[in-house]
Design a protein around this motif. Structure first.
Motif, mmCIF file in Angstrom:
data_model
loop_
_atom_site.group_PDB
_atom_site.id
_atom_site.type_symbol
_atom_site.label_atom_id
_atom_site.label_comp_id
_atom_site.label_asym_id
_atom_site.label_seq_id
_atom_site.Cartn_x
_atom_site.Cartn_y
_atom_site.Cartn_z
ATOM 1 N N UNK A 40 38.341 56.516 35.485
ATOM 2 C CA UNK A 40 39.052 55.504 36.262
ATOM 3 C C UNK A 40 40.042 54.761 35.379
ATOM 4 N N UNK A 41 41.142 54.338 35.966
ATOM 5 C CA UNK A 41 41.999 53.332 35.337
ATOM 6 C C UNK A 41 41.387 51.981 35.643
ATOM 7 N N UNK A 42 41.023 51.249 34.598
ATOM 8 C CA UNK A 42 40.419 49.926 34.762
ATOM 9 C C UNK A 42 41.539 48.909 34.975
ATOM 10 N N UNK A 43 41.552 48.311 36.159
ATOM 11 C CA UNK A 43 42.590 47.346 36.505
ATOM 12 C C UNK A 43 42.396 46.046 35.736
ATOM 13 N N UNK A 44 43.483 45.325 35.533
ATOM 14 C CA UNK A 44 43.436 44.062 34.801
ATOM 15 C C UNK A 44 44.138 42.982 35.616
ATOM 16 N N UNK A 45 43.742 41.744 35.407
ATOM 17 C CA UNK A 45 44.336 40.618 36.140
ATOM 18 C C UNK A 45 45.820 40.492 35.828
ATOM 19 N N UNK A 46 46.576 40.148 36.872
ATOM 20 C CA UNK A 46 47.991 39.855 36.690
ATOM 21 C C UNK A 46 48.872 41.068 36.499
#
Length: 430
Positions: A96-102
């Protein structure tokens, strides 16, 4: 007033006093000329922000797999936010691509396709305990360092089933180190196994993230099934203010898009289709979801309200040819509005308000308005079915129609234990 009466009344009096004080408390002036200040989320509307492109060639980061996209996401997040532009190409995912805030992820429409590689599965060869950070695989063929995996087992203590997502980070033969400890016991006698299953985009405790204009393909025919409480083309958990626009989520052997305990999620103009599970799955406790302009088709269920989903607006969408239900509302899903949608050719029921676990869990206080529900179910199909002890549902201004030959079908079915079900201005034809 005696002492007992006084003590019982005191909390109410204090609460009323606190509310009155809050209403009259002076407020700070509105911010009209914001500045970037440390720790303050109120900022100017900057004309330009950090942006990086990813693609098979002629990009800031050259690559065509999850690692290139992950590197771009982490780079942008490290600078406080901005855009990852995914250029046309096919991107193969082993994790998975780990999403990040902003971080905003912007694709190139159907020309940028992220596809999941085929899954492999094997039993564990040796026991691993809850404090371990390694597993030994019976057959390591097809497993690589960096892969996302799901570990599953029967719990030896209570008979339930445990499922945990991990990443393989080191290897010696068929022994693999994990990125985190196991938390539960994974024992061979309980059929513990590992499989390369994961979401394509995975967000955990993030906020203010945007995913738009991209195609996500779960490669369903070459992957084992795993339900939407763990994965999907997009899987979000305990996250806030996530926006998904013009996303295609297709062919996942599970859910298209699933979000669990997530608040203020917006899904606009998306297309979720041909998934084994649910096209869209707002999960447990999610508040104030808005879904509009989207097409949900040929999945098991089009739009599935899970547990305790409240204050959602589902408006101007199309639910087409889903195997069981176009819309399913259930366990303590209250105060939602389902309005002006087309729900066509559902396999069993068009809109289903389901009874779960007794009267205190009913899908009460929902409004079903101005929808067009057409050709629902087989010969015993139902356009709108309201089960159990559901209360205070308004069914208003809907068109419930059949274009096929008459059969034993029902326009609106209302359970005998329901209360205060209001029908107004509906048209039932055929």
């Amino acid at each position: 007033m005696n002492r007992r009466m006084f003590l019982s009344a005191t909390p109410a009096m204090l609460g009323a006093g606190a509310l009155s004080a809050a209403e009259s408390r002076p407020q700070a002036p509105a911010v009209t000329r914001p500045r970037a200040t440390f720790g303050d989320e109120v900022e100017p509307n900057w004309e330009q922000r950090v942006k990086i492109s990813v693609g098979p060639g002629k990009a800031d980061l050259v690559g065509a797999d999850h690692r290139a996209i992950q590197a771009a996401v982490d780079y942008i997040a490290g600078l406080g936010g901005g855009t990852v532009q995914i250029l046309p190409g096919t991107y193969r995912f082993r994790n998975a691509v780990k999403l990040r805030s902003g971080v905003r992820i912007a694709g190139s429409g159907l020309d940028s396709v992220c596809i999941k590689e085929p899954s492999v599965k094997t039993p564990l060869l040796e026991n691993s305990d809850w404090y371990d950070r390694e597993v030994t695989l019976a057959d390591p063929s097809g497993f690589e360092v960096g892969d996302g995996i799901v570990l599953r087992t029967r719990n030896p203590h209570n008979g339930s089933h445990d499922t945990h997502k991990r990443t393989l980070v080191a290897r010696s033969g068929n022994r693999f180190k994990l990125d985190e400890m196991l938390v539960e016991n994974f024992w061979t006698k309980e059929n513990a196994s590992a499989a390369t299953l994961f979401a394509l985009f995975d967000g955990y405790r993030i906020a203010d993230t945007v995913i738009e204009n991209i195609c996500l393909d779960g490669n369903r025919s070459n992957n084992e099934a795993l339900n939407g409480n763990y994965v999907g083309c997009i899987f979000l958990r305990e996250s806030n203010r996530i926006q998904m626009r013009q996303v295609t989520a297709r062919n996942f052997n599970g859910d298209g898009i699933s979000w669990q305990v997530c608040h203020d999620v917006r899904v606009e103009d998306c297309h979720s289709h041909d998934n084994a599970g649910f096209a869209l799955h707002p999960g447990s406790g999610s508040q104030r979801t808005v879904v509009t302009g989207s097409t949900l088709e040929r999945s098991d269920i089009g739009f599935f309200f899970c547990w305790g989903v409240k204050w959602a607006l589902v408006e101007n969408n199309r639910m087409l040819d889903n195997k069981r239900f176009g819309v399913s509302i259930g366990h303590n899903d209250t105060d939602n509005v389902v309005r002006n949608n087309e729900v066509l050719r559902s396999g069993k029921t068009g809109i289903f308000l389901r009874q779960e676990h007794g009267p205190t869990f009913s899908p009460s206080r929902n409004r079903i308005e101005a929808n067009r529900v057409l050709d629902s179910g087989a010969e015993d199909g139902v356009a709108v079915d309201i089960e159990g002890t559901t209360e205070e549902v308004i069914l208003k201004g809907n068109t419930l129609a059949e274009t096929r030959q008459p059969a034993s079908r029902i326009g609106v079915r209302i359970g005998k234990e329901t209360k205060q079900i209001e029908l107004a201005e509906n048209r039932i034809n055929g």
